[in-house]
Design a protein around this motif. Structure first.
Motif, PDB file in Angstrom:
ATOM      1  N   ILE A 144     -28.973  49.365 -36.652  1.00  0.00           N
ATOM      2  CA  ILE A 144     -28.243  48.791 -37.784  1.00  0.00           C
ATOM      3  C   ILE A 144     -29.074  47.693 -38.445  1.00  0.00           C
ATOM      4  CG2 ILE A 144     -26.215  47.419 -38.443  1.00  0.00           C
ATOM      5  CD1 ILE A 144     -24.738  48.938 -36.105  1.00  0.00           C
ATOM      6  N   MET A 145     -29.613  46.807 -37.631  1.00  0.00           N
ATOM      7  CA  MET A 145     -30.403  45.696 -38.175  1.00  0.00           C
ATOM      8  C   MET A 145     -31.672  46.196 -38.858  1.00  0.00           C
ATOM      9  SD  MET A 145     -28.843  42.830 -37.809  1.00  0.00           S
ATOM     10  CE  MET A 145     -30.237  41.856 -38.331  1.00  0.00           C
ATOM     11  N   ASN A 146     -32.333  47.180 -38.267  1.00  0.00           N
ATOM     12  CA  ASN A 146     -33.554  47.702 -38.887  1.00  0.00           C
ATOM     13  C   ASN A 146     -33.265  48.365 -40.228  1.00  0.00           C
ATOM     14  OD1 ASN A 146     -35.181  46.793 -36.823  1.00  0.00           O
ATOM     15  ND2 ASN A 146     -35.195  48.740 -35.743  1.00  0.00           N
ATOM     16  N   SER A 147     -32.084  48.907 -40.381  1.00  0.00           N
ATOM     17  CA  SER A 147     -31.702  49.539 -41.638  1.00  0.00           C
ATOM     18  C   SER A 147     -31.196  48.524 -42.673  1.00  0.00           C
ATOM     19  CB  SER A 147     -30.648  50.595 -41.324  1.00  0.00           C
ATOM     20  OG  SER A 147     -29.643  50.652 -42.239  1.00  0.00           O
ATOM     21  N   MET A 148     -30.457  47.527 -42.217  1.00  0.00           N
ATOM     22  CA  MET A 148     -29.801  46.616 -43.158  1.00  0.00           C
ATOM     23  C   MET A 148     -30.613  45.364 -43.512  1.00  0.00           C
ATOM     24  SD  MET A 148     -27.191  48.353 -43.815  1.00  0.00           S
ATOM     25  CE  MET A 148     -26.288  47.243 -44.840  1.00  0.00           C
ATOM     26  N   ALA A 149     -31.442  44.877 -42.623  1.00  0.00           N
ATOM     27  CA  ALA A 149     -32.196  43.638 -42.875  1.00  0.00           C
ATOM     28  C   ALA A 149     -33.035  43.706 -44.154  1.00  0.00           C
ATOM     29  CB  ALA A 149     -33.048  43.271 -41.676  1.00  0.00           C
ATOM     30  N   PRO A 150     -33.738  44.815 -44.412  1.00  0.00           N
ATOM     31  CA  PRO A 150     -34.503  44.869 -45.674  1.00  0.00           C
ATOM     32  C   PRO A 150     -33.597  44.824 -46.910  1.00  0.00           C
ATOM     33  CG  PRO A 150     -35.278  46.558 -44.152  1.00  0.00           C
ATOM     34  CD  PRO A 150     -34.024  45.974 -43.566  1.00  0.00           C
ATOM     35  N   LYS A 151     -32.429  45.444 -46.826  1.00  0.00           N
ATOM     36  CA  LYS A 151     -31.484  45.431 -47.957  1.00  0.00           C
ATOM     37  C   LYS A 151     -30.964  44.019 -48.215  1.00  0.00           C
ATOM     38  CE  LYS A 151     -30.059  50.152 -47.083  1.00  0.00           C
ATOM     39  NZ  LYS A 151     -28.998  51.062 -46.710  1.00  0.00           N
ATOM     40  N   ALA A 152     -30.795  43.261 -47.139  1.00  0.00           N
ATOM     41  CA  ALA A 152     -30.316  41.882 -47.261  1.00  0.00           C
ATOM     42  C   ALA A 152     -31.467  40.910 -47.523  1.00  0.00           C
ATOM     43  CB  ALA A 152     -29.569  41.475 -45.990  1.00  0.00           C
ATOM     44  N   LYS A 153     -32.691  41.447 -47.574  1.00  0.00           N
ATOM     45  CA  LYS A 153     -33.892  40.638 -47.818  1.00  0.00           C
ATOM     46  C   LYS A 153     -34.046  39.520 -46.784  1.00  0.00           C
ATOM     47  CE  LYS A 153     -34.197  41.633 -52.741  1.00  0.00           C
ATOM     48  NZ  LYS A 153     -33.165  42.600 -52.961  1.00  0.00           N
ATOM     49  N   LEU A 154     -33.851  39.895 -45.520  1.00  0.00           N
ATOM     50  CA  LEU A 154     -34.009  38.923 -44.442  1.00  0.00           C
ATOM     51  C   LEU A 154     -35.467  38.854 -44.013  1.00  0.00           C
ATOM     52  CD1 LEU A 154     -30.994  39.756 -42.077  1.00  0.00           C
ATOM     53  CD2 LEU A 154     -31.071  38.172 -44.007  1.00  0.00           C
ATOM     54  N   SER A 155     -35.912  37.651 -43.730  1.00  0.00           N
ATOM     55  CA  SER A 155     -37.251  37.488 -43.162  1.00  0.00           C
ATOM     56  C   SER A 155     -37.208  38.001 -41.722  1.00  0.00           C
ATOM     57  CB  SER A 155     -37.652  36.014 -43.170  1.00  0.00           C
ATOM     58  OG  SER A 155     -36.869  35.285 -42.237  1.00  0.00           O
ATOM     59  N   ASP A 156     -38.370  38.153 -41.108  1.00  0.00           N
ATOM     60  CA  ASP A 156     -38.421  38.585 -39.714  1.00  0.00           C
ATOM     61  C   ASP A 156     -37.664  37.621 -38.805  1.00  0.00           C
ATOM     62  OD1 ASP A 156     -39.912  40.808 -40.406  1.00  0.00           O
ATOM     63  OD2 ASP A 156     -41.832  39.916 -39.803  1.00  0.00           O
ATOM     64  N   GLU A 157     -37.804  36.315 -39.075  1.00  0.00           N
ATOM     65  CA  GLU A 157     -37.089  35.313 -38.274  1.00  0.00           C
ATOM     66  C   GLU A 157     -35.584  35.457 -38.443  1.00  0.00           C
ATOM     67  OE1 GLU A 157     -38.759  31.589 -39.633  1.00  0.00           O
ATOM     68  OE2 GLU A 157     -39.739  31.323 -37.698  1.00  0.00           O
ATOM     69  N   GLN A 158     -35.130  35.565 -39.688  1.00  0.00           N
ATOM     70  CA  GLN A 158     -33.702  35.706 -39.949  1.00  0.00           C
ATOM     71  C   GLN A 158     -33.154  36.976 -39.300  1.00  0.00           C
ATOM     72  OE1 GLN A 158     -34.078  35.527 -44.217  1.00  0.00           O
ATOM     73  NE2 GLN A 158     -33.137  33.488 -44.284  1.00  0.00           N
ATOM     74  N   HIS A 159     -33.923  38.051 -39.401  1.00  0.00           N
ATOM     75  CA  HIS A 159     -33.546  39.312 -38.769  1.00  0.00           C
ATOM     76  C   HIS A 159     -33.321  39.086 -37.277  1.00  0.00           C
ATOM     77  CE1 HIS A 159     -34.751  43.836 -38.194  1.00  0.00           C
ATOM     78  NE2 HIS A 159     -33.969  43.441 -37.226  1.00  0.00           N
ATOM     79  N   GLN A 160     -34.243  38.403 -36.628  1.00  0.00           N
ATOM     80  CA  GLN A 160     -34.130  38.138 -35.181  1.00  0.00           C
ATOM     81  C   GLN A 160     -32.916  37.264 -34.884  1.00  0.00           C
ATOM     82  OE1 GLN A 160     -36.222  39.461 -32.688  1.00  0.00           O
ATOM     83  NE2 GLN A 160     -34.528  38.740 -31.426  1.00  0.00           N
ATOM     84  N   TRP A 161     -32.685  36.250 -35.703  1.00  0.00           N
ATOM     85  CA  TRP A 161     -31.557  35.341 -35.472  1.00  0.00           C
ATOM     86  C   TRP A 161     -30.232  36.077 -35.588  1.00  0.00           C
ATOM     87  CZ3 TRP A 161     -33.568  31.076 -39.283  1.00  0.00           C
ATOM     88  CH2 TRP A 161     -34.720  30.486 -38.742  1.00  0.00           C
ATOM     89  N   VAL A 162     -30.102  36.915 -36.611  1.00  0.00           N
ATOM     90  CA  VAL A 162     -28.853  37.670 -36.789  1.00  0.00           C
ATOM     91  C   VAL A 162     -28.663  38.623 -35.619  1.00  0.00           C
ATOM     92  CG1 VAL A 162     -27.619  39.347 -38.224  1.00  0.00           C
ATOM     93  CG2 VAL A 162     -28.829  37.441 -39.304  1.00  0.00           C
TER      94      VAL A 162
END
Length: 97
Positions: free
Chosen positions: A70-88
């Motif tokens: 889910i995160m790998n699919s949605m993080a780019p759409k939400a424009k999350l940085s790698d750090e933000q992706h990890q935190w979420v």
């Protein structure tokens, strides 16, 4: 004697090839690298960035392995940085049922 040795070798190779390999489930169960403050930021990002496009899923609805996809699919759409992706990610898998 050769037959016994070859049979033992074949059985050994067969047993090694049948052992479980490292997979996403093993990778997803790694200990969080985020601090409590970063996990709190992950919660804020989850609540704000994700809600812009859809209702928020209950974090306990999915396993840590499912959250990886889910995160790998949605993080780019939400424009999350790698750090933000990890935190979420660390936030959603830290929520207990």
């Amino acid at each position: 004697m050769k037959n016994i040795l070859l049979t033992g070798l074949a059985i050994g190779l067969l047993s090694v090839s049948c052992t479980p390999k490292s997979n996403a489930a093993t990778e997803a169960q790694k200990v969080s690298t985020s601090t409590e403050e970063q996990i709190a930021q992950g919660k804020t990002i989850f609540e704000n960035a994700c809600k812009r496009c859809h209702e928020l899923p209950e974090p306990t609805k999915f396993t840590s392995v499912e959250w990886v996809g889910i995160m790998n699919s949605m993080a780019p759409k939400a424009k999350l940085s790698d750090e933000q992706h990890q935190w979420v990610y660390d936030y959603v898998v830290s929520v207990k049922k």
